[in-house]
Motif scaffolding. Sequence first.
Motif, PDB file in Angstrom:
ATOM      1  N   GLU A  21      -2.388  -7.111   0.707  1.00 18.69           N
ATOM      2  CA  GLU A  21      -3.294  -6.829  -0.181  1.00 18.69           C
ATOM      3  C   GLU A  21      -4.409  -7.603  -0.196  1.00 18.69           C
ATOM      4  O   GLU A  21      -5.555  -7.258   0.017  1.00 18.69           O
ATOM      5  CB  GLU A  21      -2.551  -7.236  -1.673  1.00 18.69           C
ATOM      6  N   SER A  64       3.093  -7.105   0.012  1.00 19.13           N
ATOM      7  CA  SER A  64       4.552  -6.408  -0.062  1.00 19.13           C
ATOM      8  C   SER A  64       5.534  -6.086   1.064  1.00 19.13           C
ATOM      9  O   SER A  64       4.720  -6.106   2.017  1.00 19.13           O
ATOM     10  CB  SER A  64       4.473  -5.229  -1.137  1.00 19.13           C
ATOM     11  N   LEU A  75      10.162  -0.614  -1.700  1.00 20.08           N
ATOM     12  CA  LEU A  75       9.364  -1.660  -1.531  1.00 20.08           C
ATOM     13  C   LEU A  75       9.572  -2.745  -2.330  1.00 20.08           C
ATOM     14  O   LEU A  75      10.297  -2.618  -3.630  1.00 20.08           O
ATOM     15  CB  LEU A  75       7.978  -0.818  -2.377  1.00 20.08           C
ATOM     16  N   ASP A  77       8.283  -5.811  -4.263  1.00 26.59           N
ATOM     17  CA  ASP A  77       7.129  -6.579  -4.975  1.00 26.59           C
ATOM     18  C   ASP A  77       5.700  -5.749  -4.915  1.00 26.59           C
ATOM     19  O   ASP A  77       5.759  -4.685  -3.958  1.00 26.59           O
ATOM     20  CB  ASP A  77       7.089  -8.068  -4.621  1.00 26.59           C
ATOM     21  N   THR A  78       5.112  -5.668  -5.951  1.00 19.76           N
ATOM     22  CA  THR A  78       3.618  -4.934  -5.785  1.00 19.76           C
ATOM     23  C   THR A  78       2.496  -5.621  -5.991  1.00 19.76           C
ATOM     24  O   THR A  78       1.597  -4.832  -6.344  1.00 19.76           O
ATOM     25  CB  THR A  78       3.920  -3.728  -7.226  1.00 19.76           C
ATOM     26  N   PRO A 109       2.578   6.577  -2.198  1.00 20.97           N
ATOM     27  CA  PRO A 109       3.184   6.137  -3.705  1.00 20.97           C
ATOM     28  C   PRO A 109       4.164   7.263  -4.329  1.00 20.97           C
ATOM     29  O   PRO A 109       5.228   7.085  -4.587  1.00 20.97           O
ATOM     30  CB  PRO A 109       1.927   6.246  -4.515  1.00 20.97           C
ATOM     31  N   VAL A 115      11.651   0.397  -6.088  1.00 20.65           N
ATOM     32  CA  VAL A 115      10.828  -0.767  -6.419  1.00 20.65           C
ATOM     33  C   VAL A 115      11.806  -1.966  -6.852  1.00 20.65           C
ATOM     34  O   VAL A 115      12.310  -1.915  -7.734  1.00 20.65           O
ATOM     35  CB  VAL A 115       9.495  -0.459  -7.058  1.00 20.65           C
ATOM     36  N   TRP A 127       0.909  -3.594  -9.031  1.00 22.68           N
ATOM     37  CA  TRP A 127       0.530  -2.081  -8.426  1.00 22.68           C
ATOM     38  C   TRP A 127       1.821  -1.460  -9.062  1.00 22.68           C
ATOM     39  O   TRP A 127       1.846  -0.099  -8.708  1.00 22.68           O
ATOM     40  CB  TRP A 127       0.673  -2.118  -7.057  1.00 22.68           C
ATOM     41  N   ASN A 128       2.603  -1.853  -9.991  1.00 21.90           N
ATOM     42  CA  ASN A 128       3.588  -1.051 -10.744  1.00 21.90           C
ATOM     43  C   ASN A 128       2.685   0.107 -11.434  1.00 21.90           C
ATOM     44  O   ASN A 128       3.254   1.127 -11.593  1.00 21.90           O
ATOM     45  CB  ASN A 128       4.193  -1.853 -12.131  1.00 21.90           C
ATOM     46  N   THR A 139       2.429   3.904 -10.992  1.00 26.57           N
ATOM     47  CA  THR A 139       1.765   3.874  -9.420  1.00 26.57           C
ATOM     48  C   THR A 139       2.931   4.932  -8.557  1.00 26.57           C
ATOM     49  O   THR A 139       2.420   5.827  -7.882  1.00 26.57           O
ATOM     50  CB  THR A 139       1.369   2.766  -8.735  1.00 26.57           C
ATOM     51  N   HIS A 145      12.479   1.121 -10.731  1.00 29.05           N
ATOM     52  CA  HIS A 145      12.059   0.081 -10.499  1.00 29.05           C
ATOM     53  C   HIS A 145      13.223  -1.088 -10.773  1.00 29.05           C
ATOM     54  O   HIS A 145      13.648  -0.989 -12.048  1.00 29.05           O
ATOM     55  CB  HIS A 145      10.840  -0.237 -11.119  1.00 29.05           C
TER      56      HIS A 145
END
Length: 296
Positions: A21, A64, A75, A77-78, A109, A115, A127-128, A139, A145
């Motif tokens: 990121e 991530s 995934l 963490d976002t 996505p 997640v 980025w949730n 997303t 999640h």
Amino acid sequence: MQTLSAPSWTVGEVTVHRIDEVRLPAATGPWLLPDATPKTVNGHDWLHPHFADREGVLRLNSHSFAFTMGGLRILVDTGIGNGKQRANPAWHDLDTDYLQRLTAAGFPPDSVDLVILTHLHADHVGWNTQEVDGRWVPTFPGARHLTSRTERDFWAGYDMDEARRQMFDDSVIPLEEAGLLDLLDIPGEGLTVVPGLRLVPTPGHTPGHLAVELTSRTGTALITGDCIHHPVQLAHPAIGACVDIHPEQSERTRRALLRSLAGTDTLVLGTHFAPPTAGRVVAHGDAYRLLPVAAA
């Protein structure tokens, strides 16, 4: 044309991709880990050149990890997210190519199934959601999640300042309203959520903090979340983060985790470790050090 590379490591039959990121600014280290002074950092040559510069300034990243396991695209963490209004200037109103990098790694996505949120801090949940027509919407609309029930319950009863309330409003509550956030009760020995994927309780930084363990064939990896922010904490496990909710518990957790990892083949993947990001923990003096493992 820019190449959106996603460095990766092989763990048994699983390929773990790092989805970058942003590099965090030099001021992050003194703020986050105030006891990691330049003198302390420069007492450990093995931290150079990857994890600190010669002035003793720590290097930290936001990223991530993505991988496929048990037929699920996962995934961990976002990150911070784009366009989020944050008090921390390093996180405020970012405009990164994170989603393009995730897609280039093979995880668009809409394809993400799961997640895992190690904890509910702004630089792990951003980025949730993304902004669409003035609204924050999930997303990863097809993904469950997961986070610890202890974690969510703690923040539900916490007297939040405006900045933290804003983060929950734009990055956590939209998931709850969409029915996409699952709260898990994590026993002391951890919880297997997919064969080979175990959520490990690592409390202290936050009460419900989780690390993520992957096992495939004879390979094992551990994604740290924020129970370890930087490799300097291997040399000095007593160094804690200024935002640890329970500093003494955080230190106990870190020491126990490092003891369990030292001398094993477990690949440690640091959620904020600068490249090369991964390595193995070995005993060093009266503490530990990280032997880096380069990405493919």
